[in-house]
Write a protein that holds these residues in place. Structure first.
Motif, short mmCIF file in Angstrom:
data_model
loop_
_atom_site.label_atom_id
_atom_site.label_comp_id
_atom_site.label_asym_id
_atom_site.label_seq_id
_atom_site.Cartn_x
_atom_site.Cartn_y
_atom_site.Cartn_z
N LEU A 240 0.83 -1.21 0.00
CA LEU A 240 0.00 0.00 0.00
C LEU A 240 0.86 1.26 0.00
O LEU A 240 0.51 2.25 -0.63
CB LEU A 240 -0.94 0.01 1.21
N LYS A 241 1.99 1.21 0.68
CA LYS A 241 2.88 2.38 0.76
C LYS A 241 3.57 2.67 -0.57
O LYS A 241 4.02 3.79 -0.79
CB LYS A 241 3.93 2.17 1.85
N GLU B 92 -4.62 -1.35 12.57
CA GLU B 92 -4.96 0.07 12.43
C GLU B 92 -4.19 0.74 11.28
O GLU B 92 -4.75 1.53 10.52
CB GLU B 92 -4.69 0.80 13.75
N GLU B 93 -2.90 0.41 11.15
CA GLU B 93 -2.10 1.02 10.09
C GLU B 93 -2.61 0.64 8.70
O GLU B 93 -2.75 1.50 7.82
CB GLU B 93 -0.62 0.63 10.23
N ALA B 94 -2.91 -0.63 8.49
CA ALA B 94 -3.42 -1.08 7.19
C ALA B 94 -4.76 -0.44 6.89
O ALA B 94 -5.00 0.04 5.77
CB ALA B 94 -3.55 -2.60 7.17
N ARG B 95 -5.64 -0.39 7.87
CA ARG B 95 -6.96 0.23 7.67
C ARG B 95 -6.82 1.72 7.34
O ARG B 95 -7.54 2.25 6.50
CB ARG B 95 -7.83 0.01 8.89
N LEU C 51 -4.24 3.21 5.84
CA LEU C 51 -3.72 3.34 4.48
C LEU C 51 -4.82 3.10 3.44
O LEU C 51 -4.87 3.78 2.42
CB LEU C 51 -2.56 2.38 4.27
N ILE C 52 -5.70 2.15 3.70
CA ILE C 52 -6.81 1.88 2.78
C ILE C 52 -7.82 3.03 2.82
O ILE C 52 -8.35 3.45 1.79
CB ILE C 52 -7.45 0.51 3.07
N ALA C 53 -8.07 3.57 4.01
CA ALA C 53 -8.96 4.72 4.13
C ALA C 53 -8.43 5.91 3.35
O ALA C 53 -9.20 6.68 2.75
CB ALA C 53 -9.16 5.08 5.60
N GLU C 54 -7.12 6.07 3.31
CA GLU C 54 -6.50 7.17 2.56
C GLU C 54 -6.70 7.02 1.06
O GLU C 54 -6.56 8.00 0.31
CB GLU C 54 -5.01 7.28 2.89
N LEU C 55 -7.06 5.83 0.61
CA LEU C 55 -7.36 5.59 -0.81
C LEU C 55 -8.82 5.93 -1.12
O LEU C 55 -9.24 5.83 -2.27
CB LEU C 55 -7.07 4.14 -1.18
N GLY C 56 -9.59 6.30 -0.09
CA GLY C 56 -10.97 6.71 -0.29
C GLY C 56 -12.01 5.82 0.35
O GLY C 56 -13.21 6.06 0.22
N SER C 57 -11.58 4.76 1.05
CA SER C 57 -12.54 3.85 1.67
C SER C 57 -13.16 4.44 2.93
O SER C 57 -12.46 4.98 3.77
CB SER C 57 -11.86 2.52 2.02
N GLY D 47 -10.97 2.89 -5.44
CA GLY D 47 -10.50 4.20 -4.98
C GLY D 47 -9.26 4.59 -5.73
O GLY D 47 -8.99 4.07 -6.81
N GLY D 48 -8.49 5.48 -5.13
CA GLY D 48 -7.29 5.92 -5.82
C GLY D 48 -6.32 6.61 -4.91
O GLY D 48 -6.70 7.21 -3.92
N LYS D 49 -5.06 6.51 -5.27
CA LYS D 49 -4.01 7.20 -4.52
C LYS D 49 -4.08 8.68 -4.85
O LYS D 49 -4.07 9.06 -6.01
CB LYS D 49 -2.64 6.62 -4.89
N GLY D 50 -4.19 9.49 -3.81
CA GLY D 50 -4.27 10.93 -4.00
C GLY D 50 -5.70 11.45 -4.07
O GLY D 50 -5.93 12.63 -4.32
#
Length: 107
Positions: free
Chosen positions: A45-46, A68-71, A73-79, A95-98
């Motif tokens: 994900l990183k 928590e870290e994985a969740r 990072l996925i939330a930052e993709l729009g989840s 979703g998408g990066k950025g």
């Protein structure tokens, strides 16, 4: 990305990365969140680059090893549903990066 062949996906979280400008498939992977380790998922994900479309789908169990870290990072993709994903829940996400908002493509 995933053929019509039955059971052609891996247990856990299945992912496909697509170039947001060209539509080119960049990578596919799956991460076993029952018997595997969350560390490879976090590292993967990183590495996702800005402008990449991220498609995810669970098969069998996609949540047991999520931390928590994985969740995050996925939330930052729009989840918006990843924080509530539980044992053997079915989940699909695009979703998408950025991305600046939450993705409407999630169930």
């Amino acid at each position: 990305l995933m053929s019509g062949v039955k059971n052609n996906v891996g247990r856990g979280i299945n992912m496909a990365l697509v170039n947001g400008k060209t539509g080119e498939l960049l990578d596919t992977k799956f991460f076993d969140m029952w018997g595997g380790d969350v560390a490879p998922l976090i590292e993967f994900l990183k590495t996702i680059q800005d402008g990449t479309i991220v498609l995810m789908a669970t098969y069998d169990d996609g949540a047991t090893k999520l931390n928590e870290e994985a969740r995050k990072l996925i939330a930052e993709l729009g989840s918006s549903s990843i924080t509530n994903l539980g044992f053997r829940d079915n989940w699909v996400f695009c979703g998408g990066k950025g991305i600046k908002t939450k993705s409407p493509f999630e169930q």
